[in-house]
Design a protein around this motif. Structure first.
Motif, mmCIF file in Angstrom:
data_model
loop_
_atom_site.group_PDB
_atom_site.id
_atom_site.type_symbol
_atom_site.label_atom_id
_atom_site.label_comp_id
_atom_site.label_asym_id
_atom_site.label_seq_id
_atom_site.Cartn_x
_atom_site.Cartn_y
_atom_site.Cartn_z
ATOM 1 N N MET A 3 0.823 -1.216 0.000
ATOM 2 C CA MET A 3 0.000 0.000 0.000
ATOM 3 C C MET A 3 0.856 1.265 0.000
ATOM 4 O O MET A 3 0.495 2.282 0.592
ATOM 5 C CB MET A 3 -0.965 -0.005 1.197
ATOM 6 N N THR B 153 -2.690 -7.254 0.392
ATOM 7 C CA THR B 153 -2.537 -7.138 -1.066
ATOM 8 C C THR B 153 -3.900 -7.108 -1.752
ATOM 9 O O THR B 153 -4.130 -6.325 -2.688
ATOM 10 C CB THR B 153 -1.695 -8.303 -1.604
ATOM 11 N N GLU C 240 -5.336 -3.694 -1.159
ATOM 12 C CA GLU C 240 -4.598 -2.721 -1.967
ATOM 13 C C GLU C 240 -5.075 -2.740 -3.416
ATOM 14 O O GLU C 240 -5.251 -1.685 -4.043
ATOM 15 C CB GLU C 240 -3.099 -3.018 -1.904
ATOM 16 N N SER D 98 -6.353 0.999 -4.031
ATOM 17 C CA SER D 98 -5.182 1.807 -4.358
ATOM 18 C C SER D 98 -5.523 2.828 -5.436
ATOM 19 O O SER D 98 -6.117 2.485 -6.458
ATOM 20 C CB SER D 98 -4.050 0.904 -4.852
ATOM 21 N N GLU E 243 -4.850 2.111 5.143
ATOM 22 C CA GLU E 243 -3.920 1.286 5.910
ATOM 23 C C GLU E 243 -4.530 0.882 7.247
ATOM 24 O O GLU E 243 -4.392 -0.267 7.685
ATOM 25 C CB GLU E 243 -2.608 2.047 6.128
#
Length: 333
Positions: A32, A60, A63, A67, A174
């Motif tokens: 991230m 993951t 993310e 993201s 996060e």
């Protein structure tokens, strides 16, 4: 408002494990866009390492959904279609966006997930010799505004009304990831550990010797020293701060954390650490408190009785919220 990485280092202080039945395994990796430190307590090394792998896989997965720098993520698709059309997203992404908008509402835009569209006119690398003009600051936030995010709960779509708008979760994502991983580990029977995502930390259980986890909070004025050591069980802790990135004009200190409602940097506080049950909420609060300042920030925190904070002002004063739970807490500036 800027993405938070390690503006205040939060160190995990381990004590000797002695000859206890369980073991501790720790791994550090980049996810991230930042550093994750994953600590698992388990009955043997193999089980601990397998669960660290599971945590990394879960982060993951998250993310790849949220993201804003991965072009094929759902969030990037939302941004790419700003001003064009609504984008259908997974319920997980939709609900995270809903919660972020609630923070935007309760802080009157002091926190805003559309900060990603802000022009980067403030430089904190030593190159700035004068403040940007008032007009440049005003223009820098023209595409920022959570009220222009349209959610359709039935269709699970997100639409950004203005072309050029962007949303991004930053450190809030996060915090969300650390909470999700803690819940996953508890569901799998892992009774203790720490997930630390760039200073957004979810903890649970105890060390193998039966003692609480000890979290060291860095002193913002002397980064090589600790401000305090705080014991935690099943808690979350996040820190927002500006002691590494700031500028000074006319003897006034301007933080790298920008108020997305005004375009001006936060002033008055150099560090805010928030404690509570949930890292996602704690992160939203720590960022918001930095922007709002001491007085308005404490008023906001009163709406979240399960959360408490320690603030450090620019002039070195330590301020604790009334509900701060650590009675023996002693800050050492």
């Amino acid at each position: 408002m800027s993405r938070k990485y390690f503006f205040l280092l939060i160190a995990i202080l381990f004590v000797s494990q002695g000859s206890y039945a369980q073991i501790v395994r720790k791994r550090t990796t980049l996810l991230m866009g930042g550093r994750f430190d994953i600590t698992i307590v388990a009955k043997d090394s193999l089980l601990a390492e397998q669960n660290i792998d599971a945590v990394i896989a879960e982060i993951t997965r998250i993310e790849n959904l949220i993201s804003d720098w991965k072009p094929d993520s759902q969030l990037s698709e939302v941004n790419q279609n700003a001003g064009i059309r609504p984008v259908k997203v997974d319920r997980e992404v939709f609900e995270l966006t809903q919660r972020a908008i609630r923070f935007s509402e309760i802080t009157n835009g002091g926190f805003d997930i559309s900060f990603a569209a802000m022009d980067k006119i403030w430089k904190f690398d030593g190159s700035m010799t004068a403040m940007p003009s008032a007009e440049a600051i005003r223009k820098s936030v023209e595409k920022v505004g959570y009220k222009n995010i349209i959610l359709d709960s039935v269709q699970s779509t997100i639409f950004l009304k203005l072309k050029g708008m962007k949303i991004g979760f930053g450190a809030l994502g996060e915090g969300y990831a650390t909470d999700k991983c803690r819940d996953m580990m508890l569901a799998k029977g892992i009774k203790a550990g720490i997930i630390n995502g760039s200073g957004d930390m979810s903890t649970w259980g105890k060390q193998p010797n039966g003692k609480n986890w000890n979290i060291g909070i860095t002193n913002p004025f002397h980064p090589e020293k600790l401000l305090a050591v705080v014991p935690l069980k099943q808690d979350a802790v996040t820190t927002s701060g500006s002691y590494e990135k700031f500028v000074v004009f006319d003897s006034k200190r301007y933080s790298h954390i920008i108020n997305p409602a005004t375009g001006y940097p936060a002033t008055g506080l150099c560090s805010v650490t928030v404690f509570g049950p949930n890292a996602e909420t704690a992160n939203g609060l720590s960022t918001s408190l930095m922007v709002l300042g001491k007085t308005a920030g404490l008023l906001l925190l009163n709406k979240y009785p399960d959360y408490s904070c320690v603030m450090i002002t620019d002039n070195g004063k330590v301020v604790q919220s009334k509900n701060f739970r650590m009675k023996k807490f002693k800050a050492r500036l």
